[in-house]
Scaffold this active site. Structure first.
Site, short mmCIF file in Angstrom:
data_model
loop_
_atom_site.label_atom_id
_atom_site.label_comp_id
_atom_site.label_asym_id
_atom_site.label_seq_id
_atom_site.Cartn_x
_atom_site.Cartn_y
_atom_site.Cartn_z
CG HIS A 95 7.82 -5.58 2.36
ND1 HIS A 95 9.06 -4.49 2.61
CD2 HIS A 95 7.20 -5.35 1.17
CE1 HIS A 95 8.76 -3.80 1.18
NE2 HIS A 95 7.75 -4.12 0.57
CB SER A 96 4.50 -3.02 3.12
OG SER A 96 3.87 -1.96 2.90
CG MET A 97 -0.56 -4.46 6.72
SD MET A 97 -1.90 -5.10 5.94
CE MET A 97 -1.52 -6.65 5.29
CB SER A 99 6.98 -3.81 9.12
OG SER A 99 7.86 -4.19 8.02
CB SER A 122 11.05 -5.02 5.10
OG SER A 122 11.28 -4.45 3.78
#
Length: 252
Positions: A95-97, A99, A122
Site C-alpha cells: 500500500h502506497s510506498m 507498492s 494499492s
C-alpha cells in the site's frame, strides 16, 4: 541499537502462521506504517493464505534502528528476508510506498528465479510516473498537514507530542526514500499486476494508476473503490475479497 538488523526475523511478521496454506502473501506497509497495519488482513485471509507482514526499521519493535532512506536498499533487505519463505508461491501486496517497494522486491525475486505469482499495488502511482513533491524537505507542520490530508492516522495520536515526534522522524525518512526513488527505464515484471485505488485519492490519479500496466508483460487489472488514500479502512471486506480473487488460482 544502531544500524539495521538483518535476517528474516527482523523483517517478517507471521501473525497467523498457516503451515497448510498453498500460498503466502507478502504485505508491505505505507510510509510511516508498520507491520501491524496488516494484522486484521492476516486474520481475514488465513488459514487459506499465510500473510507475511513486513516490518521496516525505525518503528515499533525496531524503533531503535535507523530507518532506511532508499527504496532499492529496502527492496534488497526484504527480498533477502523472504528467501526462507520461497518454498511456497509468493504474492506481493503493497500500500502506497509499500507498492513501490513491492515492485522492486518482485523484480529482485524474478531476477533470482523466484518470481512471485502476482503483484497487487494499492494507493500508489506507477513506478514510471514522477511527481517532484519534496515533502521530506519541508517542516514538521507541512508533513503533519500531509498526514491529515491523506487520513489513516488517529487524530488522538496526533495530539500526543511524543508520538508525533517519533512519527515525524519515520515519515520524513520514508518520504525521502520514496521521493528520491527513480524507476529504472523499461523496468518490467512478468507476473500479473493488479492495482487498487480510491477514486478520491489526492496523491494518485486514475491515469497514474493505469500506468502500472506498462510495467508488466502479464495480465493487468485496475479496481477503483470509493474513498481517498486510505480507502482500505472503508472497504476492508471488499479489499479482502479482491485479494482472494487474485490469489484464488493458487489456492487449488
Amino acid at each position: 541499537m544502531q544500524g539495521t538488523a538483518t535476517g528474516s526475523q527482523a523483517w517478517i511478521r507471521r501473525y497467523h502462521p498457516a503451515p497448510d496454506s498453498r500460498i503466502r502473501l507478502v504485505a508491505l506497509p505505507h510510509a510511516g506504517g508498520s507491520a501491524t497495519y496488516f494484522h486484521p488482513l492476516s486474520a481475514a485471509l488465513g488459514p487459506e493464505v499465510e500473510t507475511l507482514a513486513v516490518q521496516y526499521p525505525g518503528r515499533q519493535d525496531r524503533r531503535h534502528e535507523t530507518p532506511v532512506q532508499d527504496i532499492g536498499a529496502l527492496a534488497d533487505h526484504v527480498a533477502q528476508a523472504l528467501l526462507p519463505y520461497t518454498d511456497r508461491p509468493l504474492a506481493l501486496f503493497g500500500h502506497s510506498m509499500g507498492s513501490t517497494i513491492a515492485f522492486e522486491v518482485a523484480r529482485r525475486l524474478e531476477r533470482d528465479g523466484r518470481a512471485p505469482v502476482a503483484l497487487i499495488a494499492s494507493g500508489r502511482r506507477a513506478p514510471r510516473t514522477d511527481r517532484r513533491e519534496g515533502l521530506h524537505r519541508l517542516d514538521d507542520a507541512a508533513i503533519l498537514a500531509e498526514v491529515r490530508l491523506l487520513g489513516g492516522t488517529d487524530e488522538v495520536m496526533l495530539r500526543d507530542e511524543e508520538l508525533v515526534q517519533l512519527t515525524l522522524t519515520v515519515l520524513r525518512n520514508d518520504y525521502r526514500a520514496v521521493e528520491t526513488y527513480r524507476c529504472e527505464p523499461g523496468a518490467m515484471l512478468g507476473c500479473p499486476v493488479t492495482v487498487l485505488v480510491g477514486d478520491d485519492d489526492p496523491r494518485v490519479s486514475l491515469e497514474e494508476a493505469r500506468a502500472w500496466a506498462e510495467h508488466t508483460t502479464g495480465a493487468f487489472a485496475l479496481h477503483v473503490f470509493s474513498g481517498g488514500h486510505f480507502y482500505l479502512a472503508e472497504h476492508q471486506q471488499a479489499v479482502t475479497g479482491r485479494l482472494l480473487a487474485v490469489l484464488e488460482p493458487h489456492l487449488r
